[in-house]
Scaffold this motif. Sequence first.
Motif, mmCIF file in Angstrom:
data_model
loop_
_atom_site.group_PDB
_atom_site.id
_atom_site.type_symbol
_atom_site.label_atom_id
_atom_site.label_comp_id
_atom_site.label_asym_id
_atom_site.label_seq_id
_atom_site.Cartn_x
_atom_site.Cartn_y
_atom_site.Cartn_z
ATOM 1 N N ASP A 145 36.214 -95.393 -21.996
ATOM 2 C CA ASP A 145 35.845 -94.097 -22.561
ATOM 3 C C ASP A 145 37.048 -93.378 -23.167
ATOM 4 O O ASP A 145 36.912 -92.622 -24.130
ATOM 5 C CB ASP A 145 35.211 -93.214 -21.480
ATOM 6 N N ASP A 146 38.228 -93.597 -22.570
ATOM 7 C CA ASP A 146 39.419 -92.908 -23.077
ATOM 8 C C ASP A 146 40.306 -93.849 -23.881
ATOM 9 O O ASP A 146 41.525 -93.764 -23.852
ATOM 10 C CB ASP A 146 40.208 -92.274 -21.932
ATOM 11 N N VAL A 147 39.646 -94.762 -24.637
ATOM 12 C CA VAL A 147 40.424 -95.754 -25.388
ATOM 13 C C VAL A 147 41.359 -95.095 -26.404
ATOM 14 O O VAL A 147 42.467 -95.566 -26.634
ATOM 15 C CB VAL A 147 39.473 -96.754 -26.085
ATOM 16 N N MET A 148 40.933 -93.975 -26.998
ATOM 17 C CA MET A 148 41.813 -93.319 -27.958
ATOM 18 C C MET A 148 43.037 -92.724 -27.271
ATOM 19 O O MET A 148 44.125 -92.698 -27.834
ATOM 20 C CB MET A 148 41.047 -92.235 -28.729
ATOM 21 N N TYR A 149 42.843 -92.275 -26.038
ATOM 22 C CA TYR A 149 43.991 -91.796 -25.269
ATOM 23 C C TYR A 149 44.967 -92.942 -25.031
ATOM 24 O O TYR A 149 46.179 -92.799 -25.234
ATOM 25 C CB TYR A 149 43.532 -91.204 -23.945
ATOM 26 N N GLN A 150 44.447 -94.081 -24.592
ATOM 27 C CA GLN A 150 45.302 -95.229 -24.324
ATOM 28 C C GLN A 150 46.021 -95.678 -25.592
ATOM 29 O O GLN A 150 47.211 -96.009 -25.574
ATOM 30 C CB GLN A 150 44.465 -96.383 -23.751
ATOM 31 N N SER A 151 45.290 -95.695 -26.705
ATOM 32 C CA SER A 151 45.881 -96.102 -27.982
ATOM 33 C C SER A 151 46.979 -95.135 -28.412
ATOM 34 O O SER A 151 48.047 -95.539 -28.878
ATOM 35 C CB SER A 151 44.787 -96.169 -29.053
ATOM 36 N N THR A 152 46.712 -93.826 -28.245
ATOM 37 C CA THR A 152 47.693 -92.820 -28.637
ATOM 38 C C THR A 152 48.957 -92.921 -27.780
ATOM 39 O O THR A 152 50.074 -92.817 -28.285
ATOM 40 C CB THR A 152 47.085 -91.414 -28.515
#
Length: 241
Positions: A168-175
């Motif tokens: 769900d927080d893939v964009m957080y991990q990517s950032t």
Amino acid sequence: MPGGRLTQQERQQITAGLADGLAYAEIARRLDRPTSTVTREVMRNGGPTAYRAELAHHATERRARQRRKTTPGPAGPPPVQGRDAEAVREYEDTFATVFIQSGLPKMTARILAGLYTADTGSLTAAELSTRLRVSPASVSKAIAFLESQGLVRRERDDRRRERYVVDDDVMYQSTMASARATAHLGDIARQGVAVLGSGTPAAARLENIARFVDFVSESIGRAADQAREILHTKPAAPPEA
């Protein structure tokens, strides 16, 4: 509002609008088309700086011919009640194009877009292979790259099948991964200060790079932490098949 494929004249109007610096919404208004149509058209054909009407028109005709030649069979995401299957497929293409323009290889971008748009947030290699009409080997290679970037992870389902998952927080991990990579650049730049000699023009240039990168990477990390805490919304459970 007109429907169907864009005409060559409309594509020329899009080219002119982009050259004039118009927003997608304004170009769409002048064409009496949905903004999403113009956005998808531009992003699938080089982006706002590289879009050319003739090239886009020929590319669209080529894709249409290829689809007609393709042997019929299961492909694309499974239909979900209330969704336009063709619109979903085109949106996945648009989403993948954005990833391609950010530097991802085409196959990797298509797989990432497919995972993002799957309600389950996870797919098996076989499901991805069928969905995208590609070989399992292509899927495996792309997944290995996405894993190395922290964009996907693997898990086993209750049937012992390996599934590829976007959290769900893939964009957080990517950032955060991007922030770490940026910080690493700062570390390397600072190493050059000692090698080139403190006080030299080259060392001063590298020190400025290191300070800039330190500030940016720390700011990105703080902003990502705050955004996840404040904005994260738990998705609804996927509809039952």
